[in-house]
Design a protein around this motif. Structure first.
Motif, mmCIF file in Angstrom:
data_model
loop_
_atom_site.group_PDB
_atom_site.id
_atom_site.type_symbol
_atom_site.label_atom_id
_atom_site.label_comp_id
_atom_site.label_asym_id
_atom_site.label_seq_id
_atom_site.Cartn_x
_atom_site.Cartn_y
_atom_site.Cartn_z
ATOM 1 N N ASN A 93 2.672 8.373 -8.337
ATOM 2 C CA ASN A 93 4.084 7.993 -8.445
ATOM 3 C C ASN A 93 4.458 6.949 -7.400
ATOM 4 O OD1 ASN A 93 4.513 9.723 -10.594
ATOM 5 N ND2 ASN A 93 5.283 11.399 -9.327
ATOM 6 N N ILE A 94 3.974 7.142 -6.175
ATOM 7 C CA ILE A 94 4.255 6.188 -5.108
ATOM 8 C C ILE A 94 3.710 4.809 -5.473
ATOM 9 C CG2 ILE A 94 3.702 5.581 -2.717
ATOM 10 C CD1 ILE A 94 3.689 8.592 -2.089
ATOM 11 N N TRP A 95 2.476 4.782 -5.935
ATOM 12 C CA TRP A 95 1.809 3.523 -6.279
ATOM 13 C C TRP A 95 2.520 2.817 -7.435
ATOM 14 C CZ3 TRP A 95 -0.936 -0.039 -4.288
ATOM 15 C CH2 TRP A 95 -1.804 -0.844 -5.015
ATOM 16 N N ASN A 96 2.966 3.569 -8.397
ATOM 17 C CA ASN A 96 3.615 2.967 -9.569
ATOM 18 C C ASN A 96 4.999 2.394 -9.256
ATOM 19 O OD1 ASN A 96 1.436 3.530 -11.214
ATOM 20 N ND2 ASN A 96 2.274 5.462 -11.961
ATOM 21 N N ARG A 97 5.632 2.895 -8.199
ATOM 22 C CA ARG A 97 6.981 2.428 -7.873
ATOM 23 C C ARG A 97 7.007 0.973 -7.402
ATOM 24 N NH1 ARG A 97 8.177 8.072 -4.962
ATOM 25 N NH2 ARG A 97 8.758 9.255 -6.837
ATOM 26 N N SER A 98 5.878 0.466 -6.942
ATOM 27 C CA SER A 98 5.841 -0.934 -6.510
ATOM 28 C C SER A 98 5.404 -1.892 -7.623
ATOM 29 C CB SER A 98 4.891 -1.092 -5.313
ATOM 30 O OG SER A 98 3.554 -0.784 -5.682
ATOM 31 N N THR A 99 5.108 -1.349 -8.793
ATOM 32 C CA THR A 99 4.626 -2.181 -9.901
ATOM 33 C C THR A 99 5.690 -3.171 -10.363
ATOM 34 O OG1 THR A 99 3.130 -0.435 -10.643
ATOM 35 C CG2 THR A 99 3.654 -2.169 -12.228
ATOM 36 N N LYS A 100 6.939 -2.739 -10.358
ATOM 37 C CA LYS A 100 8.029 -3.626 -10.783
ATOM 38 C C LYS A 100 8.104 -4.857 -9.891
ATOM 39 C CE LYS A 100 11.555 -4.860 -13.249
ATOM 40 N NZ LYS A 100 11.376 -5.319 -14.642
ATOM 41 N N ASP A 101 7.913 -4.673 -8.590
ATOM 42 C CA ASP A 101 7.932 -5.815 -7.666
ATOM 43 C C ASP A 101 6.810 -6.793 -7.997
ATOM 44 O OD1 ASP A 101 9.937 -5.153 -5.212
ATOM 45 O OD2 ASP A 101 9.018 -3.317 -5.950
ATOM 46 N N LEU A 102 5.620 -6.268 -8.327
ATOM 47 C CA LEU A 102 4.498 -7.133 -8.684
ATOM 48 C C LEU A 102 4.764 -7.844 -10.007
ATOM 49 C CD1 LEU A 102 1.671 -8.095 -7.867
ATOM 50 C CD2 LEU A 102 0.727 -6.173 -9.173
ATOM 51 N N GLU A 103 5.360 -7.153 -10.958
ATOM 52 C CA GLU A 103 5.731 -7.789 -12.232
ATOM 53 C C GLU A 103 6.683 -8.949 -11.988
ATOM 54 O OE1 GLU A 103 7.365 -4.551 -14.419
ATOM 55 O OE2 GLU A 103 5.440 -3.970 -15.314
ATOM 56 N N ASN A 104 7.625 -8.765 -11.068
ATOM 57 C CA ASN A 104 8.552 -9.849 -10.733
ATOM 58 C C ASN A 104 7.819 -11.035 -10.114
ATOM 59 O OD1 ASN A 104 10.750 -8.401 -11.686
ATOM 60 N ND2 ASN A 104 11.270 -7.551 -9.681
ATOM 61 N N LEU B 95 0.475 -6.067 -2.744
ATOM 62 C CA LEU B 95 1.069 -5.211 -3.771
ATOM 63 C C LEU B 95 0.015 -4.784 -4.785
ATOM 64 C CD1 LEU B 95 4.519 -6.912 -4.521
ATOM 65 C CD2 LEU B 95 4.027 -4.979 -3.010
ATOM 66 N N ARG B 96 -1.029 -5.578 -4.928
ATOM 67 C CA ARG B 96 -2.098 -5.267 -5.877
ATOM 68 C C ARG B 96 -3.102 -4.270 -5.313
ATOM 69 N NH1 ARG B 96 -5.087 -10.426 -8.148
ATOM 70 N NH2 ARG B 96 -6.347 -8.710 -8.964
ATOM 71 N N ASN B 97 -3.321 -4.289 -3.977
ATOM 72 C CA ASN B 97 -4.465 -3.561 -3.433
ATOM 73 C C ASN B 97 -4.184 -2.612 -2.275
ATOM 74 O OD1 ASN B 97 -6.874 -4.845 -4.874
ATOM 75 N ND2 ASN B 97 -5.781 -6.632 -4.138
ATOM 76 N N ASP B 98 -3.053 -2.789 -1.586
ATOM 77 C CA ASP B 98 -2.852 -2.069 -0.327
ATOM 78 C C ASP B 98 -1.796 -0.981 -0.432
ATOM 79 O OD1 ASP B 98 -4.489 -4.124 0.433
ATOM 80 O OD2 ASP B 98 -3.116 -5.000 1.890
#
Length: 539
Positions: A507-518, A465-468
Motif C-alpha cells: 500500500n505504501i509503495w502504491n501511494r507514490s505511483t500517482k506522482d510517477l504517472e504525473n 520514485l521508480r526504485n527507492d
C-alpha cells in the motif's frame, strides 16, 4: 558464382543452442505465462532457432519442460557450476557435435526474440565473427553467439579462475580481458531502451513481476514492445533500494546537509514526541522482514539521516541484514572515528554471511571526505573532526573491505578547486574506488551551490520514485529523500506515504505511483519541480 559459394558455406555452418540453467532461481519455474514457466518459454524459443541442430541445457538437475521438441535436446548436469565448467562443457558440446557456432542464453528469459536471433546469426555468419551480440535492447531480448574457436581460447584464458561464479555477463567479461584479439560484431537495436534499465529475466521477484506484466500487456495487444516499456506498470515494479534511518543523532554538521538544522530547529518537538535516539533491534528486524517479503532482493542503506555507526547495536543490525543472501548493505559515514576492533568484528560477520545472490557486494562503505586539505575539510564539516582521521578511517576500512570502500567528494562552489587533487589522490590509492557526488539542494530547502548542471536535456520520470523507499526512525515513509523528517509530524502531509510499522509495504509503495504517472505526463508537483535528483540512480 562467388556469392553462391559463400551462401552455401554459411548454410553448412553447424549451429547449436545452449541454455544455461545452472543457478536459475525458483521464479524461473513458476507458471507465470499462460500456464508456462519462463524456462518453458526459453526452451520453446531455443528449439525454434532457425538453423540450430541441437539444444543443450546446462543445469544442476534435470528440469521438466512442456515444449514440443523439433530438435534433439541434451541435459548437461553439474551440481555446482563455475566459469571453468561452463567453458569446458560449451567446448566439449561444440567439438563433439562439430558445431561451428553456439547461440547462448540463460534459461529464464521469456522474451527472447526469434527475428532478432535470426538477424544476429546472419550477421555472425556473414562476417565470420568470433562473437556477436546486440546493443540497445533490454537484457533478455537477444542471445549471444560465439564461435567454437573463441570458446577454446576463453577456456584457456579462464583456466586459472575456474571457480569464478557465472553471471549474465560472463562470456563478454572474459572477452574484455583481451578484446582487441577477437572479431566482434555488434547488432544495433532499432530503438535504444538501455536508459530504462529493464531486465527481462525471471531471476528475481522484481524482474519476474516485470516479465509477467509485460506478457499480460502484450497479450492485450495494441502497442509495440518498445512503447510498452514506457508503461507505468513496467517502469515501476518493486523497490530495489531502501534507505533507513536507524540513528537520530549525527556526528557531523556538514554545510551541505539540511539535517543539522533540522535537529536544532525541531529539538523540542523531538523531545515531545519522545523519539528514541536509536531504532530498536525488534523494529529493525520487522522492517527487514517486510522488505524481504515484499521485494525479495534489495540493497539496504542504514544512512538515510543520522550517523549509523553511532548505533550501539550496529554490528547486530549488519548481521541481521546479511543473514538474508538476497540483501546487501550500504553504510555512509562522515565524522566518526572507527576502531580496528569493531571493523574487524564487522569483517568477520560479513565473511561468515558469504556472497550475495543479488549480484552486489555484501557491504559498501561510503565515507564523506569532500576535501583535499585540512582547512577545507574543517570549513565544510564544522565538527572538530579532521581530514587526517577520515583518511585513517578509509585506510582501515580498505584493510578489511578492499574494493568496497568509496571516499566521496560533494561538489560545491567552495571546494571545486580541490576536486582534481582529491581525484588524483584517491585514484592512486588502492583499486581507485571513489565517488564524485553532485550537489543536492533538497528541492530548494538549501541554497543552490551546484557547480554544474548535469541534468539531461529531456527530463525522465524520477528514478527514486521508480526504485527507492526511505524510512524515518519512527517508521514514517516519505515520498522521497528530499522530504525531511519534520513532515512526519503532520499525519495529513501529502508527502508521507504511510508508516512501515502499521501499513503494508504494498500500500505504501502504491501511494507514490500517482506522482510517477504525473512525471510521465511532464506534470510535477511543487516538491518535484524544484528537485534535480530525478536522474540520479542508487541500485
Amino acid at each position: 558464382m562467388l556469392r553462391k559459394l559463400f551462401f552455401a558455406d554459411i548454410c553448412t555452418m553447424k549451429t547449436c543452442v545452449i541454455l544455461y540453467a545452472g543457478n536459475v532461481s525458483d521464479y524461473a519455474l513458476k507458471k507465470e505465462f499462460k500456464g508456462k514457466t519462463a524456462f518453458d518459454v526459453s526452451v520453446e524459443w531455443a528449439v525454434d532457432v532457425e538453423g540450430s541442430e541441437k539444444l543443450f541445457i546446462f543445469s544442476a538437475e534435470p528440469l521438466e519442460y512442456k515444449v514440443k521438441l523439433s530438435v534433439p535436446i541434451e541435459f548437461i548436469i553439474e551440481p555446482s557450476w563455475n566459469t571453468g565448467l561452463l567453458l569446458h562443457h560449451i567446448d566439449e558440446c561444440m567439438q563433439k557435435g562439430g558445431f561451428a557456432s553456439a547461440v547462448y542464453s540463460w534459461a529464464d528469459c521469456p522474451f527472447l526474440d526469434q527475428s532478432y536471433t535470426k538477424e544476429l546469426l546472419a550477421m555472425h555468419h556473414r562476417y565470420r565473427c568470433e562473437y556477436t551480440f546486440a546493443e540497445g535492447f533490454p537484457y533478455g531480448i537477444t542471445p549471444e553467439i560465439i564461435d567454437s574457436g573463441t570458446v577454446r581460447i576463453l577456456k584457456n584464458l579462464c583456466e586459472k579462475n575456474t571457480h569464478d561464479d557465472i553471471d549474465r555477463e560472463t562470456l563478454f567479461n572474459l572477452l574484455k580481458t583481451d578484446i582487441n584479439s577477437f572479431e566482434i560484431e555488434t547488432y544495433i537495436a532499432p530503438f535504444d531502451l538501455r536508459s530504462l534499465r529493464l531486465n527481462f529475466h525471471c531471476g528475481t521477484k522484481r524482474n519476474t513481476l516485470l516479465c509477467a506484466r509485460m506478457f499480460e500487456l502484450m497479450e492485450n495487444g495494441g502497442e509495440s514492445f518498445e512503447k510498452l516499456c514506457y508503461n507505468i506498470a513496467i517502469l515501476k515494479t518493486l523497490p530495489s533500494y531502501y534507505a533507513l534511518q536507524i540513528s537520530l543523532p549525527c556526528s557531523s554538521s556538514c554545510t551541505y546537509c539540511p539535517y543539522p538544522a533540522f535537529l536544532q530547529e525541531e529539538g523540542s518537538t523531538i523531545r515531545d514526541r519522545k523519539l528514541d535516539n536509536f531504532m530498536s533491534k525488534e523494529k529493525f528486524s520487522e522492517i527487514i522482514s517486510k522488505v524481504s517479503d515484499f521485494s525479495g532482493d534489495a540493497v539496504i542503506s542504514l544512512s538515510l539521516w543520522g550517523e549509523a555507526m553511532m548505533h550501539p547495536q550496529i554490528e547486530q543490525f549488519i548481521e541481521l541484514v546479511l543473514t538474508n543472501k538476497d540483501l546487501s548493505l550500504v553504510i555512509e559515514s562522515c565524522s566518526f572515528e572507527f576502531t580496528e576492533e569493531q571493523i574487524e568484528r564487522i569483517s568477520t560477520i560479513v565473511k561468515k554471511a558469504g556472497p550475495r545472490s543479488n549480484g552486489q557486494k555484501s557491504i559498501y562503505w561510503i565515507i564523506s571526505v569532500d576535501a583535499h586539505t585540512e582547512s577545507m575539510y574543517t570549513s565544510l564539516h564544522n565538527d572538530g573532526f579532521s581530514l587526517a582521521k577520515t583518511v585513517k578511517n578509509i585506510e582501515l576500512l580498505k584493510k578489511y573491505f578492499n574494493g568496497a570502500v568509496y571516499p566521496q567528494f560533494m561538489r560545491l562552489h567552495e571546494n571545486e578547486d580541490e576536486l582534481e587533487a582529491f581525484y588524483r589522490f584517491w585514484k592512486a590509492h588502492g583499486t581507485g574506488e571513489l565517488i564524485i557526488q553532485k550537489y543536492d539542494s533538497f528541492a530548494g530547502i538549501l541554497e543552490d551551490k551546484k557547480v554544474a548542471d548535469l541534468s539531461p536535456v529531456l527530463r525522465n520520470p524520477c528514478w527514486h520514485l521508480r526504485n527507492d523507499m526511505s524510512v524515518f526512525i519512527d517508521g514514517s515513509v516519505p515520498l522521497c529523500r528530499s522530504v525531511l523528517p519534520s513532515c512526519s509530524w503532520d499525519t495529513t502531509s501529502p508527502n508521507i506515504m504511510g508508516n512501515i510499522f502499521t501499513d503494508s509495504l504494498e500500500n505504501i509503495w502504491n501511494r507514490s505511483t500517482k506522482d510517477l504517472e504525473n512525471h510521465c505526463k511532464n506534470d510535477y508537483g511543487e516538491l518535484c519541480r524544484k528537485c534535480d535528483e530525478y536522474y540520479t540512480f542508487n541500485f
